[in-house]
Design a protein around this motif. Structure first.
Motif, PDB file in Angstrom:
ATOM      1  N   ILE A   1     -16.898  28.403  29.362  1.00  0.00           N
ATOM      2  CA  ILE A   1     -16.394  29.103  28.179  1.00  0.00           C
ATOM      3  C   ILE A   1     -17.214  28.865  27.092  1.00  0.00           C
ATOM      4  O   ILE A   1     -17.370  30.057  26.285  1.00  0.00           O
ATOM      5  CB  ILE A   1     -14.882  28.669  27.911  1.00  0.00           C
ATOM      6  CG1 ILE A   1     -13.968  28.921  28.959  1.00  0.00           C
ATOM      7  CG2 ILE A   1     -14.312  29.078  26.659  1.00  0.00           C
ATOM      8  CD1 ILE A   1     -12.517  28.417  28.969  1.00  0.00           C
ATOM      9  N   LEU A   2     -17.758  27.848  26.641  1.00  0.00           N
ATOM     10  CA  LEU A   2     -18.641  27.737  25.617  1.00  0.00           C
ATOM     11  C   LEU A   2     -20.239  28.134  25.914  1.00  0.00           C
ATOM     12  O   LEU A   2     -21.052  28.295  25.097  1.00  0.00           O
ATOM     13  CB  LEU A   2     -18.736  26.304  25.425  1.00  0.00           C
ATOM     14  CG  LEU A   2     -17.603  25.341  24.740  1.00  0.00           C
ATOM     15  CD1 LEU A   2     -17.917  24.151  24.602  1.00  0.00           C
ATOM     16  CD2 LEU A   2     -17.224  26.228  23.546  1.00  0.00           C
ATOM     17  N   ARG A   3     -20.412  28.806  27.156  1.00  0.00           N
ATOM     18  CA  ARG A   3     -21.486  29.422  27.641  1.00  0.00           C
ATOM     19  C   ARG A   3     -22.750  28.424  27.459  1.00  0.00           C
ATOM     20  O   ARG A   3     -23.948  28.814  27.194  1.00  0.00           O
ATOM     21  CB  ARG A   3     -21.941  30.542  26.927  1.00  0.00           C
ATOM     22  CG  ARG A   3     -21.057  31.849  27.312  1.00  0.00           C
ATOM     23  CD  ARG A   3     -21.345  33.088  26.531  1.00  0.00           C
ATOM     24  NE  ARG A   3     -20.908  32.865  25.141  1.00  0.00           N
ATOM     25  CZ  ARG A   3     -21.585  33.756  24.158  1.00  0.00           C
ATOM     26  NH1 ARG A   3     -22.162  34.948  24.614  1.00  0.00           N
ATOM     27  NH2 ARG A   3     -21.449  33.615  22.963  1.00  0.00           N
ATOM     28  N   VAL A   4     -22.476  27.137  28.018  1.00  0.00           N
ATOM     29  CA  VAL A   4     -23.489  26.015  27.907  1.00  0.00           C
ATOM     30  C   VAL A   4     -24.453  26.264  29.473  1.00  0.00           C
ATOM     31  O   VAL A   4     -23.667  26.245  30.457  1.00  0.00           O
ATOM     32  CB  VAL A   4     -22.673  24.762  28.122  1.00  0.00           C
ATOM     33  CG1 VAL A   4     -24.008  23.500  28.287  1.00  0.00           C
ATOM     34  CG2 VAL A   4     -22.126  24.630  26.627  1.00  0.00           C
ATOM     35  N   PRO A   5     -25.456  26.155  29.265  1.00  0.00           N
ATOM     36  CA  PRO A   5     -26.546  26.303  30.679  1.00  0.00           C
ATOM     37  C   PRO A   5     -26.094  25.214  31.423  1.00  0.00           C
ATOM     38  O   PRO A   5     -25.996  24.225  31.023  1.00  0.00           O
ATOM     39  CB  PRO A   5     -28.055  26.488  29.942  1.00  0.00           C
ATOM     40  CG  PRO A   5     -27.755  25.781  28.486  1.00  0.00           C
ATOM     41  CD  PRO A   5     -26.578  26.191  28.244  1.00  0.00           C
ATOM     42  N   GLY A   6     -26.266  25.383  32.646  1.00  0.00           N
ATOM     43  CA  GLY A   6     -26.154  24.452  33.760  1.00  0.00           C
ATOM     44  C   GLY A   6     -25.029  23.802  33.759  1.00  0.00           C
ATOM     45  O   GLY A   6     -24.653  22.664  34.060  1.00  0.00           O
ATOM     46  N   ALA A   7     -23.557  24.719  33.461  1.00  0.00           N
ATOM     47  CA  ALA A   7     -22.244  24.114  33.572  1.00  0.00           C
ATOM     48  C   ALA A   7     -21.953  23.689  35.067  1.00  0.00           C
ATOM     49  O   ALA A   7     -21.310  22.469  35.176  1.00  0.00           O
ATOM     50  CB  ALA A   7     -21.399  25.145  33.129  1.00  0.00           C
ATOM     51  N   ALA A   8     -22.330  24.359  35.937  1.00  0.00           N
ATOM     52  CA  ALA A   8     -21.962  24.046  37.372  1.00  0.00           C
ATOM     53  C   ALA A   8     -22.759  22.645  37.510  1.00  0.00           C
ATOM     54  O   ALA A   8     -21.996  21.644  38.223  1.00  0.00           O
ATOM     55  CB  ALA A   8     -22.429  24.945  38.385  1.00  0.00           C
ATOM     56  N   GLY A   9     -24.075  22.270  37.410  1.00  0.00           N
ATOM     57  CA  GLY A   9     -24.798  21.319  37.603  1.00  0.00           C
ATOM     58  C   GLY A   9     -24.005  20.078  36.670  1.00  0.00           C
ATOM     59  O   GLY A   9     -24.030  18.923  37.339  1.00  0.00           O
ATOM     60  N   LEU A  10     -23.727  20.194  35.468  1.00  0.00           N
ATOM     61  CA  LEU A  10     -23.041  19.127  34.852  1.00  0.00           C
ATOM     62  C   LEU A  10     -21.643  18.802  35.277  1.00  0.00           C
ATOM     63  O   LEU A  10     -21.344  17.670  35.148  1.00  0.00           O
ATOM     64  CB  LEU A  10     -22.998  19.580  33.268  1.00  0.00           C
ATOM     65  CG  LEU A  10     -24.257  19.957  32.380  1.00  0.00           C
ATOM     66  CD1 LEU A  10     -23.847  20.479  31.162  1.00  0.00           C
ATOM     67  CD2 LEU A  10     -25.026  18.534  32.521  1.00  0.00           C
ATOM     68  N   GLY A  11     -20.804  19.850  35.935  1.00  0.00           N
ATOM     69  CA  GLY A  11     -19.691  19.465  36.488  1.00  0.00           C
ATOM     70  C   GLY A  11     -20.028  18.585  37.685  1.00  0.00           C
ATOM     71  O   GLY A  11     -19.262  17.709  37.849  1.00  0.00           O
ATOM     72  N   ALA A  12     -20.861  18.933  38.266  1.00  0.00           N
ATOM     73  CA  ALA A  12     -21.332  18.012  39.733  1.00  0.00           C
ATOM     74  C   ALA A  12     -21.749  16.562  39.196  1.00  0.00           C
ATOM     75  O   ALA A  12     -21.398  15.775  39.882  1.00  0.00           O
ATOM     76  CB  ALA A  12     -22.551  18.718  40.377  1.00  0.00           C
ATOM     77  N   LEU A  13     -22.347  16.378  38.144  1.00  0.00           N
ATOM     78  CA  LEU A  13     -22.735  15.189  37.551  1.00  0.00           C
ATOM     79  C   LEU A  13     -21.524  14.281  37.170  1.00  0.00           C
ATOM     80  O   LEU A  13     -21.450  13.321  37.496  1.00  0.00           O
ATOM     81  CB  LEU A  13     -23.601  15.238  36.285  1.00  0.00           C
ATOM     82  CG  LEU A  13     -25.231  15.508  36.651  1.00  0.00           C
ATOM     83  CD1 LEU A  13     -25.799  15.607  35.444  1.00  0.00           C
ATOM     84  CD2 LEU A  13     -25.697  14.394  37.523  1.00  0.00           C
ATOM     85  N   VAL A  14     -20.622  15.033  36.649  1.00  0.00           N
ATOM     86  CA  VAL A  14     -19.177  14.466  36.193  1.00  0.00           C
ATOM     87  C   VAL A  14     -18.577  14.025  37.428  1.00  0.00           C
ATOM     88  O   VAL A  14     -17.955  12.881  37.412  1.00  0.00           O
ATOM     89  CB  VAL A  14     -18.513  15.373  35.466  1.00  0.00           C
ATOM     90  CG1 VAL A  14     -16.975  14.781  35.165  1.00  0.00           C
ATOM     91  CG2 VAL A  14     -18.943  15.848  34.119  1.00  0.00           C
ATOM     92  N   PHE A  15     -18.550  14.970  38.643  1.00  0.00           N
ATOM     93  CA  PHE A  15     -17.772  14.251  39.820  1.00  0.00           C
ATOM     94  C   PHE A  15     -18.492  13.179  40.517  1.00  0.00           C
ATOM     95  O   PHE A  15     -17.600  12.414  40.841  1.00  0.00           O
ATOM     96  CB  PHE A  15     -17.695  15.513  40.629  1.00  0.00           C
ATOM     97  CG  PHE A  15     -17.102  15.384  42.235  1.00  0.00           C
ATOM     98  CD1 PHE A  15     -15.781  15.357  41.938  1.00  0.00           C
ATOM     99  CD2 PHE A  15     -18.016  15.053  43.311  1.00  0.00           C
ATOM    100  CE1 PHE A  15     -15.091  14.936  43.369  1.00  0.00           C
ATOM    101  CE2 PHE A  15     -17.349  14.704  44.304  1.00  0.00           C
ATOM    102  CZ  PHE A  15     -15.833  14.817  44.562  1.00  0.00           C
ATOM    103  N   VAL A  16     -19.766  13.317  40.373  1.00  0.00           N
ATOM    104  CA  VAL A  16     -20.529  11.927  41.018  1.00  0.00           C
ATOM    105  C   VAL A  16     -20.327  10.813  39.990  1.00  0.00           C
ATOM    106  O   VAL A  16     -19.920   9.668  40.516  1.00  0.00           O
ATOM    107  CB  VAL A  16     -21.826  12.144  41.346  1.00  0.00           C
ATOM    108  CG1 VAL A  16     -22.570  11.190  41.934  1.00  0.00           C
ATOM    109  CG2 VAL A  16     -22.108  13.508  42.428  1.00  0.00           C
ATOM    110  N   GLY A  17     -20.274  11.070  38.758  1.00  0.00           N
ATOM    111  CA  GLY A  17     -20.405   9.837  37.820  1.00  0.00           C
ATOM    112  C   GLY A  17     -18.932   9.404  37.858  1.00  0.00           C
ATOM    113  O   GLY A  17     -18.659   8.139  37.412  1.00  0.00           O
ATOM    114  N   ALA A  18     -17.768   9.873  38.239  1.00  0.00           N
ATOM    115  CA  ALA A  18     -16.429   9.513  38.230  1.00  0.00           C
ATOM    116  C   ALA A  18     -16.250   8.330  38.996  1.00  0.00           C
ATOM    117  O   ALA A  18     -15.383   7.483  38.835  1.00  0.00           O
ATOM    118  CB  ALA A  18     -15.365  10.620  38.309  1.00  0.00           C
ATOM    119  N   TYR A  19     -17.091   8.189  39.911  1.00  0.00           N
ATOM    120  CA  TYR A  19     -16.739   6.970  40.839  1.00  0.00           C
ATOM    121  C   TYR A  19     -17.454   5.729  40.261  1.00  0.00           C
ATOM    122  O   TYR A  19     -17.250   4.649  41.003  1.00  0.00           O
ATOM    123  CB  TYR A  19     -17.480   7.119  42.141  1.00  0.00           C
ATOM    124  CG  TYR A  19     -16.816   8.063  43.210  1.00  0.00           C
ATOM    125  CD1 TYR A  19     -15.929   7.723  44.062  1.00  0.00           C
ATOM    126  CD2 TYR A  19     -16.932   9.516  43.077  1.00  0.00           C
ATOM    127  CE1 TYR A  19     -15.133   8.563  44.916  1.00  0.00           C
ATOM    128  CE2 TYR A  19     -16.320  10.388  43.769  1.00  0.00           C
ATOM    129  CZ  TYR A  19     -15.382  10.294  44.670  1.00  0.00           C
ATOM    130  OH  TYR A  19     -14.565  10.719  45.395  1.00  0.00           O
TER     131      TYR A  19
END
Length: 351
Positions: free
Chosen positions: A230-248
């Protein structure tokens, strides 16, 4: 005959007894950690298989309840695990490869923005910092890989560990009904029921951690990805993937992945959008801490944040990143065993 007076008062003798117990426990724990590090080639697949068994246990039990053969149910569950983990890993790696360069460039721009606006002296160029950090990471990675995988290539070791962990997960799932009998046969006489109860309690703690963490990681990644899109931040999908992996990695993983997202927004979209991205990250963390954790995470793994940070630090010092991933579930299992011991030995309340 007069009664001989004790050499030490009762309080001193009690303190000495507790010190002896603590020293004995610390010695046993130190030997166990040393053996685990020395036999890491065998211990790591076993621990990963236990985590996989805890995560897949409900699926296997559901198949058994629907009259599926135990071996077939375990095989189907392992196939599903390979499909899900392989697919998720492929998606995460693909997204990070596609957007990794963009994220790194944005982080460089954010670092240069911080240096320019805060007038930090003694730093000529952010590229020098990046090169130094890259060299440091390469040296650290080489030393860690050399200490952890002596004489074995990294890819070959990971493949062997993964295959062995998958096979052990199959056997653990298939023969889980024999665990109670094994506990009774190995336990000293008269303690079989207590050993079985401790094993069940520890496994329930690990199962609750794995199931809850996976679901929370998925929700966090989706929420932050949608907010960044929504904020049009570049690489949003990659950042979301980092969040998923880092949550462990509780707390630390979420903090690092959230900081990366905010820095990328700062570099590419400016200070205002970075504040909005920070608000999104904080809102997701508040949602996790006050809604998702109490509603999803099992009561068996509720630990104080300070205890989790200590466990993460200890795990990192023993086995690096792998130790950080395993520290919290192992700590939860230990707390489950201690709770069961207290329940078994506490005195009954007076009527």
């Amino acid at each position: 005959m007069p009664t001989r007076k004790p050499l030490l008062p009762d309080s001193a003798r009690r303190t000495a007894a507790w010190c002896g117990v603590l020293l004995l426990v610390a010695g046993v724990a130190a030997v166990a950690i040393w053996l685990s590090v020395a036999l890491k080639t065998a211990v790591t697949p076993v621990l990963l298989a236990l985590l996989g068994t805890a995560l897949l246990g409900p699926v296997h039990r559901w198949l058994i309840a629907h009259k599926v053969n135990r071996s077939l149910a375990a095989g189907l569950t392992c196939v599903a695990l390979v499909a899900v983990v392989g697919g998720a890993g492929y998606i995460v790696v693909t997204v990070l490869v596609d957007t990794g360069a963009q994220i790194v460039d944005s982080l460089k721009e954010a670092a240069q923005w911080v240096l320019d606006h805060f007038d930090i002296a003694g730093v000529a160029d952010v590229d020098d910092l990046a090169d130094n950090a890259k060299t440091l990471v390469e040296k650290f990675g080489a030393s860690a890989a050399g200490g952890l995988l002596t004489g074995i290539s990294l890819i070959g070791s990971l493949f062997t560990t993964s295959v062995l962990a998958l096979l052990l997960t199959f056997f653990f799932l298939r023969d889980s009904d024999r665990a109670a009998g094994l506990a009774h046969s190995l336990a000293p006489r008269g303690t079989g029921a207590l050993v079985e109860a401790m094993g069940r309690r520890a496994f329930e703690a690990v199962e609750g951690f794995m199931r809850g963490t996976t679901l929370i990681a998925l929700i966090d990644a989706l929420c932050i990805t949608v907010g960044l899109l929504i904020l049009r931040v570049p690489g949003a999908a990659g950042l979301g993937a980092l969040v998923f992996v880092g949550a462990y990695i509780p707390y630390l993983g979420a903090f690092l992945s959230g900081a990366v997202a905010v820095l990328v927004a700062l570099a590419d979209r400016g200070f205002v959008i970075a504040l909005w991205a920070l608000g999104v990250v904080i809102a997701v963390q508040v949602l996790e801490g006050h809604v998702l954790q109490p509603a999803i995470q099992s009561r068996t793994v509720q630990m104080h944040p300070a205890m989790i940070m200590i466990a993460l630090t200890a795990g990192a010092s023993v086995a690096g990143l792998l130790g950080m991933l395993l520290a919290v579930p192992l700590c939860a299992a230990a707390f489950g065993v201690i709770g069961e011991l207290r329940k078994g030995y506490e005195a009954p309340e007076p009527s």
